[in-house]
Write an enzyme that holds these catalytic residues in place. Sequence first.
Site, PDB file in Angstrom:
ATOM      1  N   ARG A  65      10.344   0.849   3.997  1.00 12.85           N
ATOM      2  CA  ARG A  65       9.363   0.094   3.194  1.00 12.85           C
ATOM      3  C   ARG A  65       8.983   0.895   1.959  1.00 12.85           C
ATOM      4  O   ARG A  65       8.879   0.350   0.862  1.00 12.85           O
ATOM      5  CB  ARG A  65       8.122  -0.267   4.016  1.00 12.85           C
ATOM      6  N   CYS A  66       8.796   2.188   2.121  1.00 12.81           N
ATOM      7  CA  CYS A  66       8.424   3.020   0.959  1.00 12.81           C
ATOM      8  C   CYS A  66       9.516   3.026  -0.108  1.00 12.81           C
ATOM      9  O   CYS A  66       9.217   3.168  -1.295  1.00 12.81           O
ATOM     10  CB  CYS A  66       8.192   4.465   1.382  1.00 12.81           C
ATOM     11  N   MET A  67      10.772   2.897   0.304  1.00 13.46           N
ATOM     12  CA  MET A  67      11.882   3.017  -0.657  1.00 13.46           C
ATOM     13  C   MET A  67      12.243   1.687  -1.309  1.00 13.46           C
ATOM     14  O   MET A  67      13.303   1.580  -1.927  1.00 13.46           O
ATOM     15  CB  MET A  67      13.113   3.586   0.034  1.00 13.46           C
ATOM     16  N   ARG A  86       8.050   1.749  -3.720  1.00  5.77           N
ATOM     17  CA  ARG A  86       6.934   0.959  -3.214  1.00  5.77           C
ATOM     18  C   ARG A  86       5.618   1.320  -3.912  1.00  5.77           C
ATOM     19  O   ARG A  86       4.744   0.470  -4.061  1.00  5.77           O
ATOM     20  CB  ARG A  86       6.784   1.222  -1.706  1.00  5.77           C
ATOM     21  N   GLY A 118       9.928   5.879   4.436  1.00  9.87           N
ATOM     22  CA  GLY A 118      10.984   5.135   5.107  1.00  9.87           C
ATOM     23  C   GLY A 118      11.404   3.922   4.305  1.00  9.87           C
ATOM     24  O   GLY A 118      11.134   3.828   3.100  1.00  9.87           O
TER      25      GLY A 118
END
Length: 410
Positions: free
Chosen positions: A401-403, A165, A399
């Site tokens: 979204r970050c990944m 992200r 989490g």
Amino acid sequence: MALSPAPRTGVHDEISALRRVMVHAPGPELERLTPDTREELLFDEVLWRDRAQAQHAEFTSLLRDEGVEVLELAVLLADLVAEPALREEILRRALDPAVLGDIAVQDLHGALAQLSPRHLVDVLIGGITVGELRALGVSLRSIALHGAPPEHLVLDPLPNHLFTRDPSAWIGDVVSVSAMRHPARRRESLHLEMIYRHHPQFAGEAAPRRLVGRDGAGAATVEGGDVMMLSSRVLAVGMSERTSAVGVERLAADLLADGSVERVVAIALPHRRSMMHLDTVTTVVDEESMLRFGPLEPLETFEIERAGERLLSRARPADEMDAVLARGLGVPSLRVLTPPLDAYAAAREQWDDGCNVLALAPGRVIAYERAAATNEYLRGEGVEVLEFAGDELGRGRGGPRCMSCPVARD
Ligand SMILES: NC(=O)NCCC[C@H](N)C(=O)O
């Protein structure tokens, strides 16, 4: 590079059906995390590689089962370094004499130029030690490395590539290549820039209209976890531990200049590790709803627009935050989803990425299973929640979204 033509690309909001996403399955770089290196590498623990890989595979199979096309960053990068001219450019820009010293760059360049594409990508992401260079037959002449023990890392690993992200973000059909705040993440952006510029998956119809963003370690930092498309015309950007006010102004100037967006909303976050990016405290789950960390105080915002040739910024007091966000989403009022948790439970679930969900479609999200109370609450509010085990991955503080780096939504 014999690859099929790519579909059209672009991300115009946070929730429309997710079609294509870029991820990075963690690899040998995780084995460079030790109690001594983890802090500088921005991890809170050392990770168990096999478990992290299995959990990441669970994540990507959830995505594929939903019909999302999953692009693997390391595969794309390996395609690039198979081309001699691109390999040369990547090596020239990744091996920085200002960081490594000129003689170490010569030593490294000579060795890495010979590697197979896959092996080279393992080194670019996993780093390389003095001992590993010697095993490749290199006799090191670098003064900077004189007397360094075999385990000394000559090229640092990039374990945070897991969080795709952050080093780039799609804003409509424009890509912002991030100027990362910490040295530990700066080489990630080079990989993304090269992929967008040169990989056939991002050519033709699938090419970004333009790239914005800047190299280097100046004051103008912007990281993708702070970048959130509220609607096709309005972008929210967290001013956080990572993204600076200067970075937001520069990004806004770039995007507003050609009407890529009409308004940029800067949100003044507290500067804390636990909320390093906007998406650690809030994520959009449907047309009018945002999941939000309960104890988060209302925040001051700034609405930036263009008036003729000038940028205009209006400060909005904290008590107007929800109205500013609603205006950005284009709805009469914002539905704030805050799990009814006490201060301890709320802080623990937020730390474990409970607020960091990835929308697959309006009202349908992927979340870590350990955010059990948040997920149950979301279901009670009519949101579909797909879970997977991410406790090992979450030790890097990110989490779903970050990944994920969405590159196409409907
Ligand atoms: N968007 C995000 O919040 N990404 C998580 C980044 C975690 C990573 N270990 C970092 O500190 O940069």
